[in-house]
Write an enzyme that holds these catalytic residues in place. Structure first.
Site, mmCIF file in Angstrom:
data_model
loop_
_atom_site.group_PDB
_atom_site.id
_atom_site.type_symbol
_atom_site.label_atom_id
_atom_site.label_comp_id
_atom_site.label_asym_id
_atom_site.label_seq_id
_atom_site.Cartn_x
_atom_site.Cartn_y
_atom_site.Cartn_z
ATOM 1 N N ARG A 95 0.880 -1.290 0.008
ATOM 2 C CA ARG A 95 -0.013 -0.079 0.179
ATOM 3 C C ARG A 95 0.888 1.235 0.052
ATOM 4 O O ARG A 95 2.049 1.105 0.602
ATOM 5 C CB ARG A 95 -0.925 0.009 1.195
ATOM 6 C CG ARG A 95 -2.028 -1.160 1.336
ATOM 7 C CD ARG A 95 -3.069 -0.653 0.538
ATOM 8 N NE ARG A 95 -4.227 -1.731 0.252
ATOM 9 C CZ ARG A 95 -4.931 -1.839 -0.509
ATOM 10 N NH1 ARG A 95 -5.275 -0.690 -1.548
ATOM 11 N NH2 ARG A 95 -5.866 -2.896 -0.544
ATOM 12 N N HIS A 113 13.323 -3.269 -2.655
ATOM 13 C CA HIS A 113 12.774 -3.244 -4.217
ATOM 14 C C HIS A 113 13.610 -4.422 -4.905
ATOM 15 O O HIS A 113 14.757 -4.453 -4.987
ATOM 16 C CB HIS A 113 13.015 -1.903 -4.617
ATOM 17 C CG HIS A 113 12.252 -1.972 -6.213
ATOM 18 N ND1 HIS A 113 11.069 -1.796 -6.354
ATOM 19 C CD2 HIS A 113 12.968 -1.889 -7.473
ATOM 20 C CE1 HIS A 113 10.766 -1.662 -7.541
ATOM 21 N NE2 HIS A 113 11.918 -2.095 -8.383
HETATM 22 C C1 GRF Z 1 10.001 -8.996 -2.197
HETATM 23 O O1 GRF Z 1 10.288 -9.564 -3.549
HETATM 24 C C2 GRF Z 1 10.010 -7.473 -2.067
HETATM 25 O O2 GRF Z 1 11.176 -7.001 -2.904
HETATM 26 C C3 GRF Z 1 8.643 -7.073 -2.715
HETATM 27 O O3 GRF Z 1 7.683 -7.888 -2.455
HETATM 28 C C4 GRF Z 1 8.340 -8.965 -2.055
HETATM 29 C C5 GRF Z 1 8.118 -9.623 -0.840
HETATM 30 O O4 GRF Z 1 8.270 -10.808 -0.262
HETATM 31 N N1 GRF Z 1 8.733 -5.630 -2.179
HETATM 32 P P1 GRF Z 1 8.178 -11.557 1.036
HETATM 33 O O5 GRF Z 1 6.563 -10.930 1.515
HETATM 34 O O6 GRF Z 1 9.138 -10.838 2.094
HETATM 35 O O7 GRF Z 1 8.443 -12.669 1.160
#
Ligand code: GRF
Length: 214
Positions: A95, A113
């Site tokens: 969000r 990211h």
């Molecule tokens: C990761 O790839 C992160 O870069 C992105 O969302 C994903 C989250 O994965 N923002 P998790 O919930 O930590 O397993």
């Protein structure tokens, strides 16, 4: 921060594997921090389950329970402040929040990211969209970026980056998995450096104090 241990609040919408990687390094005694709150906009987020299993306080704040984005942000800020959170870790939080949170936690809020910023970032670049864009562009290397959060989406000062090769037969899913493995190394490292007081922001640059010269 009386005992020298940073109080960490995690915001997560999904599986929370990055949060788990940070929890594991905390449990191993490698990070001078403690996760004191995990908040999510998704009641079914597995990140919440991970937190409960570890005895960490949770807060569920469904986005549509708030009349506006501002009110949603204020609810999150209230929860973070009530838990006396010092460092906010965005771990797959899906969000957008308003500037109020960025202002309150300027230099104290991180995001990860799944690409090498400033490439393949910005509005609309999240989840599989990122990896699709990397493959469509024909990049040979991807990776992940941990950065401080500012009003500029994916544009804050960079703390840690790690690379992953793009392979000939990659799909967005196979590339995402390879990048995620690097995320699990990069995010705990960024949090560790923060908790050790080794990050100093100077303009766009984040200096890592005490790093060995290359
Ligand atoms: C990761 O790839 C992160 O870069 C992105 O969302 C994903 C989250 O994965 N923002 P998790 O919930 O930590 O397993």
């Amino acid at each position: 921060m009386g005992d020298g241990v940073t109080r960490i609040g995690v915001l997560a919408s999904g599986g929370g594997s990055n949060m788990q990687a940070i929890m594991d390094r905390i449990d191993a005694g490698e990070i001078r921090g403690r996760i004191v709150l995990v908040a999510s906009d998704q009641p079914a987020a597995f990140a919440l389950e991970r937190a409960r299993c570890a005895g960490i306080a949770t807060a569920v704040l469904p986005y549509h329970d708030s009349p506006s984005r501002g009110a949603f942000t204020a609810a999150i800020l209230d929860a973070l402040r009530a838990a006396e959170v010092e460092l906010v870790v965005l771990a797959g939080f899906m969000r957008m929040l308003t500037g109020e949170l960025e202002a309150a936690y300027a230099g104290r809020m991180m995001n990860i990211h799944p690409a090498l910023l400033p490439s393949f970032g910005g509005p609309g670049m999240y989840g599989h969209h990122v990896h699709e864009a990397v493959l469509a562009y024909g990049a040979k290397v991807s990776g992940c970026t941990v950065h401080f959060v500012t009003a500029d989406v994916d544009g804050g000062p960079i703390i840690v980056q790690r690379t992953a090769p793009v392979l000939e037969d990659d799909t967005p899913a196979t590339l995402a998995a390879r990048v995620l493995a690097q995320e699990h190394l990069a995010y705990p490292e960024a949090v560790r450096l923060y908790c050790d007081g080794r990050l100093r922001i100077e303009g766009r640059r984040v200096h890592i104090l005490g790093a060995a010269p290359v």
